[in-house]
Scaffold this active site. Structure first.
Site, mmCIF file in Angstrom:
data_model
loop_
_atom_site.group_PDB
_atom_site.id
_atom_site.type_symbol
_atom_site.label_atom_id
_atom_site.label_comp_id
_atom_site.label_asym_id
_atom_site.label_seq_id
_atom_site.Cartn_x
_atom_site.Cartn_y
_atom_site.Cartn_z
ATOM 1 C CE1 TYR A 186 23.443 -4.086 11.825
ATOM 2 C CE2 TYR A 186 24.909 -3.506 10.021
ATOM 3 C CZ TYR A 186 24.250 -4.458 10.771
ATOM 4 O OH TYR A 186 24.411 -5.790 10.450
ATOM 5 C CG LEU A 201 7.909 1.288 3.462
ATOM 6 C CD1 LEU A 201 9.190 2.082 3.603
ATOM 7 C CD2 LEU A 201 7.059 1.873 2.336
ATOM 8 C CE1 TYR A 236 4.006 -4.176 11.680
ATOM 9 C CE2 TYR A 236 2.997 -2.944 13.469
ATOM 10 C CZ TYR A 236 3.473 -2.999 12.182
ATOM 11 O OH TYR A 236 3.413 -1.878 11.377
ATOM 12 N NE ARG A 287 27.195 -5.157 -0.571
ATOM 13 C CZ ARG A 287 26.580 -4.679 -1.646
ATOM 14 N NH1 ARG A 287 27.269 -4.032 -2.565
ATOM 15 N NH2 ARG A 287 25.296 -4.849 -1.814
ATOM 16 C CG PHE A 316 -1.495 1.239 1.650
ATOM 17 C CD1 PHE A 316 -2.185 2.060 0.769
ATOM 18 C CD2 PHE A 316 -1.329 1.669 2.959
ATOM 19 C CE1 PHE A 316 -2.695 3.291 1.191
ATOM 20 C CE2 PHE A 316 -1.834 2.889 3.389
ATOM 21 C CZ PHE A 316 -2.505 3.707 2.498
HETATM 22 P P1 NAD Z 1 1.474 -3.548 3.228
HETATM 23 O O1 NAD Z 1 1.209 -4.871 3.874
HETATM 24 O O2 NAD Z 1 0.566 -3.080 2.167
HETATM 25 O O3 NAD Z 1 2.950 -3.494 2.648
HETATM 26 C C1 NAD Z 1 4.010 -4.293 3.121
HETATM 27 C C2 NAD Z 1 4.720 -4.888 1.913
HETATM 28 O O4 NAD Z 1 5.839 -5.665 2.383
HETATM 29 C C3 NAD Z 1 3.824 -5.836 1.111
HETATM 30 O O5 NAD Z 1 3.927 -5.541 -0.252
HETATM 31 C C4 NAD Z 1 4.387 -7.209 1.431
HETATM 32 O O6 NAD Z 1 4.175 -8.149 0.400
HETATM 33 C C5 NAD Z 1 5.852 -6.905 1.652
HETATM 34 N N1 NAD Z 1 6.559 -7.899 2.479
HETATM 35 C C6 NAD Z 1 6.148 -8.458 3.642
HETATM 36 N N2 NAD Z 1 7.075 -9.319 4.088
HETATM 37 C C7 NAD Z 1 8.092 -9.306 3.176
HETATM 38 C C8 NAD Z 1 9.322 -9.999 3.081
HETATM 39 N N3 NAD Z 1 9.704 -10.891 4.001
HETATM 40 N N4 NAD Z 1 10.122 -9.737 2.011
HETATM 41 C C9 NAD Z 1 9.747 -8.850 1.052
HETATM 42 N N5 NAD Z 1 8.586 -8.168 1.095
HETATM 43 C C10 NAD Z 1 7.763 -8.398 2.152
HETATM 44 O O7 NAD Z 1 1.531 -2.476 4.425
HETATM 45 P P2 NAD Z 1 1.738 -0.903 4.403
HETATM 46 O O8 NAD Z 1 0.613 -0.308 5.147
HETATM 47 O O9 NAD Z 1 2.071 -0.422 3.051
HETATM 48 O O10 NAD Z 1 3.026 -0.766 5.342
HETATM 49 C C11 NAD Z 1 4.323 -0.507 4.826
HETATM 50 C C12 NAD Z 1 5.296 -0.361 5.987
HETATM 51 O O11 NAD Z 1 4.894 0.741 6.815
HETATM 52 C C13 NAD Z 1 5.376 -1.585 6.899
HETATM 53 O O12 NAD Z 1 6.704 -1.795 7.294
HETATM 54 C C14 NAD Z 1 4.530 -1.198 8.084
HETATM 55 O O13 NAD Z 1 4.938 -1.860 9.262
HETATM 56 C C15 NAD Z 1 4.767 0.308 8.160
HETATM 57 N N6 NAD Z 1 3.635 0.974 8.813
HETATM 58 C C16 NAD Z 1 2.452 1.162 8.158
HETATM 59 C C17 NAD Z 1 1.381 1.737 8.823
HETATM 60 C C18 NAD Z 1 0.061 1.983 8.154
HETATM 61 O O14 NAD Z 1 -0.884 2.422 8.825
HETATM 62 N N7 NAD Z 1 -0.101 1.778 6.876
HETATM 63 C C19 NAD Z 1 1.519 2.127 10.163
HETATM 64 C C20 NAD Z 1 2.739 1.897 10.803
HETATM 65 C C21 NAD Z 1 3.792 1.324 10.121
#
Ligand code: NAD
Ligand code: UDP
Length: 324
Positions: free
Chosen positions: A161, A75, A147, A108, A15
């Site tokens: 790091y 992300l 999480y 790196r 997203f």
């Molecule tokens: P989302 O689930 O739409 O996007 C996460 C993406 O990461 C997905 O495309 C998924 O397929 C990919 N992914 C998951 N595990 C993976 C892996 N092991 N290797 C490669 N890709 C992987 O969620 P989002 O809302 O777009 O969130 C994006 C980031 O922002 C996340 O890290 C989330 O924790 C953080 N975040 C989002 C919100 C929110 O409200 N949207 C709030 C706090 C934090």
């Protein structure tokens, strides 16, 4: 003029990631989107595939990968409770091993690397609103811990790091963000309520609906992420990014019913374990250090999101993810 860079976005098909990729591609950067499509689908970035400055790699970030880049937005991680609880051990690995992999790459390549952390590091907060200095109240053994603690451990890795290897890092704590391209079955409150309202299904409020969240529209969030990445090197964060407009879940349900013109009734279900009661970002730091604050009011953002939900074909998405 913006200096053109090679930028990796892990979780780039998700997203937020897909919107970020879109923005960076439009700015002319060379963008690599890495994703394993666990919670997303290729259609989120299909419109970028033909662009010469966009590349898509199907890869799981828990495994090492060798790329040459200038910046990394990390992300990759399932973000909705139903998604991250589906395989909690994998969620933890994604945050911890995934961070080690991107930090190793940044070290790196001497790349700058931004971690998408979360308001969940504050758990069910006793301090309201939450400033970055608040250390949080997370249950380390509850159903949300994979999480919350995974993201907390990732912040630790980023800071270590930075301190020990001088990696140029940034940490942002994202509060609930919504908008077009949310997965319609991710179980998050806005996607659930809009889908239920449009389908004429009952709107499911967990608990009494007095719990609050503060919802940020995705365009504001993408602005904030880019500002933080481009900000001064001495400002590594963590910094809260979110909209301080706090909203009770019951009010959100009523607003979505009004904006969709739905006849759905509201039904009350049991509240999930460890569900935070209140959440609101203190964004003083983002305002002063980044000159950032959200500009899209909830009503306007919801209207745009509802409009998008009206256009999608639900059968093109994977079916509901069980929650709890
Ligand atoms: P989302 O689930 O739409 O996007 C996460 C993406 O990461 C997905 O495309 C998924 O397929 C990919 N992914 C998951 N595990 C993976 C892996 N092991 N290797 C490669 N890709 C992987 O969620 P989002 O809302 O777009 O969130 C994006 C980031 O922002 C996340 O890290 C989330 O924790 C953080 N975040 C989002 C919100 C929110 O409200 N949207 C709030 C706090 C934090
Ligand atoms: N929620 C709800 N009905 C739903 C989905 C969620 O009442 O159909 C509530 C949930 O219990 C929580 C809030 O809405 O209090 C936000 O939930 P979400 O899963 O969107 O995000 P998070 O809890 O991670 O902030």
């Amino acid at each position: 003029m913006t200096k053109l860079k090679r930028i990796l976005v892990t979780g780039g098909a998700g997203f937020l990631g897909s919107h970020l990729c879109e923005r960076l591609v439009a700015q002319g950067h060379d963008v690599i989107c890495l994703d394993n499509f666990f919670t997303s689908q290729k259609s989120n970035v299909a419109h970028l595939l033909g662009k010469p400055n966009f590349e898509l790699i199907r890869h799981d970030i828990t495994l090492p990968i060798w790329l040459e880049v200038d910046e990394i937005y990390n992300l990759a991680c399932p973000a909705a409770p139903g998604h991250y609880q589906y395989n909690p051990i994998k969620t933890m690995k994604t945050s911890v091993t995934g961070s080690i992999n991107v930090l190793g790459m940044a070290k790196r390549c001497r790349a700058k690397v931004l971690q998408a952390s979360t308001s969940e590091v504050y758990g069910d907060p006793e301090v309201h609103p939450q400033p970055e200095s608040y250390r949080g109240a997370v249950n380390p053994i509850g159903p949300r811990a994979c999480y919350d603690e995974g993201k907390r451990a990732a912040e630790t890795l980023f800071m270590d790091y930075h301190r020990t290897n001088r990696v140029n890092v940034r940490i942002v704590r994202i509060f609930n963000t919504y908008g077009p391209r949310m997965h319609p079955f991710d179980g998050r409150v806005i996607s659930n309520f809009i889908r239920q309202a449009l389908e004429g299904e009952p709107i499911t409020i967990f608990g009494d609906g007095n719990q609050t969240r503060s919802f940020c529209y995705r365009d504001d969030m993408v602005d904030g992420l880019i500002r933080m990445m481009e900000g001064p090197d001495d400002f590594v964060g963590p910094v809260n990014l979110g909209n301080p407009d706090e909203c009770a879940i019951r009010r959100l349900a009523e607003l979505i019913i009004e904006l969709t013109g739905s006849r759905s009734e509201i039904v009350y279900k049991s509240q999930p374990e460890d569900d935070p009661r209140r959440r609101q970002p203190d964004i003083t730091l983002a305002r002063t250090r980044l000159g950032w604050q959200p500009t899209v009011p909830l009503r306007e953002g919801l209207e745009k999101t509802i409009q998008w939900f009206r256009t999608i074909e639900l059968s093109h998405y994977r079916p509901p993810t069980p929650r709890y």
